[in-house]
Design a protein around this motif. Structure first.
Motif, PDB file in Angstrom:
ATOM      1  N   VAL A   1       0.816  -1.305  -0.131  1.00 40.11           N
ATOM      2  CA  VAL A   1      -0.121   0.169   0.137  1.00 40.11           C
ATOM      3  C   VAL A   1       0.850   1.207  -0.062  1.00 40.11           C
ATOM      4  O   VAL A   1       1.814   1.492   1.062  1.00 40.11           O
ATOM      5  N   ASP A   2       0.553   1.965  -1.067  1.00 41.88           N
ATOM      6  CA  ASP A   2       1.421   3.445  -1.000  1.00 41.88           C
ATOM      7  C   ASP A   2       0.831   4.192   0.214  1.00 41.88           C
ATOM      8  O   ASP A   2      -0.319   4.536  -0.057  1.00 41.88           O
ATOM      9  N   SER A   3       1.677   4.836   0.938  1.00 40.54           N
ATOM     10  CA  SER A   3       1.233   5.497   2.306  1.00 40.54           C
ATOM     11  C   SER A   3       0.719   6.857   1.457  1.00 40.54           C
ATOM     12  O   SER A   3      -0.200   7.425   2.405  1.00 40.54           O
ATOM     13  N   GLY A   4       1.227   7.369   0.537  1.00 40.49           N
ATOM     14  CA  GLY A   4       0.844   8.734   0.100  1.00 40.49           C
ATOM     15  C   GLY A   4      -0.652   8.811  -0.231  1.00 40.49           C
ATOM     16  O   GLY A   4      -1.702   9.637  -0.142  1.00 40.49           O
ATOM     17  N   ASP A   5      -0.843   7.639  -1.168  1.00 38.09           N
ATOM     18  CA  ASP A   5      -2.093   7.262  -1.615  1.00 38.09           C
ATOM     19  C   ASP A   5      -3.275   6.995  -0.669  1.00 38.09           C
ATOM     20  O   ASP A   5      -4.330   7.452  -0.529  1.00 38.09           O
TER      21      ASP A   5
ATOM     22  N   SER B   1      -3.999  10.545   1.213  1.00 40.90           N
ATOM     23  CA  SER B   1      -4.980  11.300   0.368  1.00 40.90           C
ATOM     24  C   SER B   1      -6.296  10.725   0.360  1.00 40.90           C
ATOM     25  O   SER B   1      -7.212  11.509   0.446  1.00 40.90           O
ATOM     26  N   LYS B   2      -6.380   9.621   0.226  1.00 44.83           N
ATOM     27  CA  LYS B   2      -7.845   9.015   0.284  1.00 44.83           C
ATOM     28  C   LYS B   2      -8.520   9.258   1.631  1.00 44.83           C
ATOM     29  O   LYS B   2      -9.645   9.487   1.865  1.00 44.83           O
ATOM     30  N   LEU B   3      -7.714   9.025   2.712  1.00 45.69           N
ATOM     31  CA  LEU B   3      -8.123   8.987   4.089  1.00 45.69           C
ATOM     32  C   LEU B   3      -8.492  10.526   4.402  1.00 45.69           C
ATOM     33  O   LEU B   3      -9.738  10.895   4.836  1.00 45.69           O
ATOM     34  N   LEU B   4      -7.811  11.493   3.892  1.00 48.97           N
ATOM     35  CA  LEU B   4      -8.206  12.996   3.918  1.00 48.97           C
ATOM     36  C   LEU B   4      -9.344  13.287   3.303  1.00 48.97           C
ATOM     37  O   LEU B   4     -10.102  14.209   3.606  1.00 48.97           O
ATOM     38  N   GLU B   5      -9.290  12.828   2.116  1.00 47.70           N
ATOM     39  CA  GLU B   5     -10.577  13.072   1.222  1.00 47.70           C
ATOM     40  C   GLU B   5     -11.730  12.506   1.753  1.00 47.70           C
ATOM     41  O   GLU B   5     -12.868  13.277   1.740  1.00 47.70           O
TER      42      GLU B   5
ATOM     43  N   LEU C   1     -16.913  13.764   4.858  1.00 46.63           N
ATOM     44  CA  LEU C   1     -17.864  13.885   5.866  1.00 46.63           C
ATOM     45  C   LEU C   1     -17.981  15.094   6.834  1.00 46.63           C
ATOM     46  O   LEU C   1     -19.148  15.156   7.647  1.00 46.63           O
ATOM     47  N   GLN C   2     -17.153  15.947   6.747  1.00 46.38           N
ATOM     48  CA  GLN C   2     -17.349  17.159   7.605  1.00 46.38           C
ATOM     49  C   GLN C   2     -18.141  18.446   6.910  1.00 46.38           C
ATOM     50  O   GLN C   2     -18.725  19.115   7.606  1.00 46.38           O
ATOM     51  N   LYS C   3     -18.440  18.123   5.773  1.00 43.92           N
ATOM     52  CA  LYS C   3     -19.327  19.053   4.861  1.00 43.92           C
ATOM     53  C   LYS C   3     -20.856  18.910   5.043  1.00 43.92           C
ATOM     54  O   LYS C   3     -21.416  18.403   5.695  1.00 43.92           O
TER      55      LYS C   3
END
Length: 93
Positions: free
Chosen positions: A75-79, A82-86, A91-93
């Protein structure tokens, strides 16, 4: 000729006419028909195919399971971040 007998005959004749008219009216309306267009039929076939399809793609799951068990799944940690932040931002909106 008696007038009372004449009235009885006319009343009988009126009732028979109404009954015949009702019968012919109900005979004309007695049969219902439904016609489905080709687009409606295609939609129904597609809807049934989707309902019968599985939500899980077994071929992909089996491939991922095999890669995880063999230790080849990376698993690419950057990907992942970014998916986790997305997801978090949605969910915040």
């Amino acid at each position: 000729m008696r007038i009372e007998a004449y009235n009885q005959v006319t009343q009988l004749y009126k009732n028979t006419k109404a009954t015949k008219a009702e019968k012919s009216y109900s005979a004309a309306l007695g049969r219902d028909e439904v016609s489905i267009s080709q687009a409606g039929y295609d939609y129904q076939v597609a809807k049934q195919a989707v309902a019968e399809a599985s939500d899980i793609r077994e071929d992909k799951v089996a491939g991922l399971k095999a890669r995880i068990q063999s230790g080849n799944y990376k698993v690419d940690s950057g990907d992942f971040a970014s998916k986790l932040l997305e997801k978090y931002n949605s969910l915040q909106k």
